[in-house]
Design a protein around this motif. Structure first.
Motif, PDB file in Angstrom:
ATOM      1  N   ARG A 160     105.256 -53.501  32.538  1.00  0.00           N
ATOM      2  CA  ARG A 160     106.566 -54.073  32.191  1.00  0.00           C
ATOM      3  C   ARG A 160     107.561 -52.980  31.781  1.00  0.00           C
ATOM      4  O   ARG A 160     108.726 -53.034  32.144  1.00  0.00           O
ATOM      5  N   GLY A 176     108.605 -67.772  28.903  1.00  0.00           N
ATOM      6  CA  GLY A 176     108.267 -66.348  28.945  1.00  0.00           C
ATOM      7  C   GLY A 176     109.292 -65.516  28.181  1.00  0.00           C
ATOM      8  O   GLY A 176     109.085 -64.330  27.953  1.00  0.00           O
ATOM      9  N   ARG A 211     108.371 -62.970  25.407  1.00  0.00           N
ATOM     10  CA  ARG A 211     107.820 -61.637  25.685  1.00  0.00           C
ATOM     11  C   ARG A 211     108.914 -60.619  26.033  1.00  0.00           C
ATOM     12  O   ARG A 211     108.658 -59.423  26.043  1.00  0.00           O
ATOM     13  N   ARG A 262      98.786 -65.437  32.105  1.00  0.00           N
ATOM     14  CA  ARG A 262      99.847 -64.518  31.707  1.00  0.00           C
ATOM     15  C   ARG A 262     100.222 -63.566  32.846  1.00  0.00           C
ATOM     16  O   ARG A 262     101.364 -63.163  32.966  1.00  0.00           O
ATOM     17  N   GLY A 322     103.890 -62.930  34.166  1.00  0.00           N
ATOM     18  CA  GLY A 322     104.412 -61.676  33.617  1.00  0.00           C
ATOM     19  C   GLY A 322     105.058 -60.828  34.699  1.00  0.00           C
ATOM     20  O   GLY A 322     106.136 -60.258  34.497  1.00  0.00           O
ATOM     21  N   THR A 357      96.656 -56.384  27.745  1.00  0.00           N
ATOM     22  CA  THR A 357      97.952 -56.143  27.109  1.00  0.00           C
ATOM     23  C   THR A 357      98.428 -54.718  27.383  1.00  0.00           C
ATOM     24  O   THR A 357      99.609 -54.483  27.665  1.00  0.00           O
ATOM     25  N   GLY A 365     103.918 -58.280  23.564  1.00  0.00           N
ATOM     26  CA  GLY A 365     103.220 -59.548  23.329  1.00  0.00           C
ATOM     27  C   GLY A 365     103.188 -59.929  21.859  1.00  0.00           C
ATOM     28  O   GLY A 365     102.745 -61.022  21.506  1.00  0.00           O
ATOM     29  N   ALA A 421      99.595 -54.579  30.958  1.00  0.00           N
ATOM     30  CA  ALA A 421     100.827 -55.365  31.099  1.00  0.00           C
ATOM     31  C   ALA A 421     102.018 -54.631  30.485  1.00  0.00           C
ATOM     32  O   ALA A 421     103.104 -54.589  31.052  1.00  0.00           O
ATOM     33  N   ASP A 479     108.312 -62.418  35.757  1.00  0.00           N
ATOM     34  CA  ASP A 479     109.334 -62.251  34.720  1.00  0.00           C
ATOM     35  C   ASP A 479     109.872 -60.824  34.695  1.00  0.00           C
ATOM     36  O   ASP A 479     111.059 -60.601  34.460  1.00  0.00           O
ATOM     37  N   CYS A 480     108.993 -59.840  34.954  1.00  0.00           N
ATOM     38  CA  CYS A 480     109.442 -58.442  34.971  1.00  0.00           C
ATOM     39  C   CYS A 480     110.479 -58.242  36.076  1.00  0.00           C
ATOM     40  O   CYS A 480     111.488 -57.556  35.879  1.00  0.00           O
TER      41      CYS A 480
END
Ligand code: UDP
Ligand code: MG
Length: 241
Positions: free
Chosen positions: A144, A175, A178, A213, A217, A137, A156, A140, A220-221
């Motif tokens: 992000r 997603g 998040r 994830r 992730g 996390t 998260g 991430a 998605d970023c």
């Protein structure tokens, strides 16, 4: 917009049969203490355990409990989005069904949602998960925040309070949960953060590992970079009477 109540609590539920009873008890206590009108919307995401029947039993003496059922397992983001559609509260509070988030934090969310603030997000101060989950996390979040240009401390953490009017223009995708605070900020809404209590998961299992994830992730970023330049600025629309 049909805002009949003060608060709608939206909870995505997938195979959480043993958590639902204690969760409803805790929510009832915490919400009653606020003195506000409320509903709790549980979105059963096509659970394969007894979550749905458990919810129906729990609803027996709780008029404030609403159950929405997905006929196909669609994921946590879809659960939140469904809950947003059905919500009748001016303020929407999202949380997991796993009891890791503490309903006793609800008053702190409401207090932080001052006039001019559109959403308040939780930060798990002392996170009760294993080392691998905590480290992944951390990495991430750093990645992000670098890519999206945003600075959400704990993306998260889905324990949040959001004004329902701010949710109107949020795009729905797997997603989404998040990136909700980041998208709200892109739209010009004011998002604040508060520290919350976090408890270990004692019943049921987490639906997410590091593997499922990570790649999503990253994808998605990158999507967020595009969205940042194209986001509709929150229109804050109001009917003129
Ligand atoms: N969830 C869901 N559909 C899914 C996976 C999860 O509705 O396909 C729900 C789950 O029951 C929980 C929330 O989404 O209430 C977050 O899932 P979980 O607690 O397993 O994730 P973690 O907090 O461990 O990241
Ligand atoms: Mg959880």
């Amino acid at each position: 917009m049909n805002e009949l109540l003060d608060i709608s609590v939206v909870i995505p539920v997938y195979n959480e049969e043993d958590n639902l009873g204690p969760l409803m008890e805790e929510l009832e206590t915490a919400l009653a203490q606020t003195g506000k009108t409320f509903e709790v919307i549980c979105v059963n995401d096509s659970s394969t355990d007894a979550s749905l029947t458990t919810l129906k039993t729990l609803r027996g003496r709780r008029a404030w409990l609403r159950i929405i059922d997905h006929s196909v397992n669609s994921g946590e983001s879809a659960g939140e989005a469904t809950g947003f559609q059905f919500a009748r509260g001016k303020i929407v509070i999202t949380m997991d069904a796993d009891l890791q988030m503490d309903p006793a934090d609800i008053p702190a969310f409401l207090e932080a949602l001052k006039p001019g603030v559109d959403a308040v997000c939780g930060i798990r101060a002392k996170r009760q998960d294993d080392f691998v989950r905590r480290m992944s996390t951390k990495i991430a979040n750093a990645y992000r925040n670098w890519i999206t240009g945003d600075s959400i401390s704990d993306a998260g953490c889905t324990y949040r309070a959001i004004r329902r009017e701010a949710l109107v223009e949020v795009p729905v995708f797997n997603g989404m949960h998040r990136f909700l605070p980041t998208m709200l900020r892109y739209q010009g809404y004011r998002v604040e953060e508060i520290f919350i209590n976090h408890r270990p998961r004692t019943r049921g299992v987490s639906k997410y590992g590091v593997g499922n994830r990570l790649w999503r992730g990253i994808k998605d970023c990158l999507g967020m970079r595009w969205y940042r330049s194209r986001a509709v600025k929150g229109s804050r629309s109001r009917e003129v009477l």
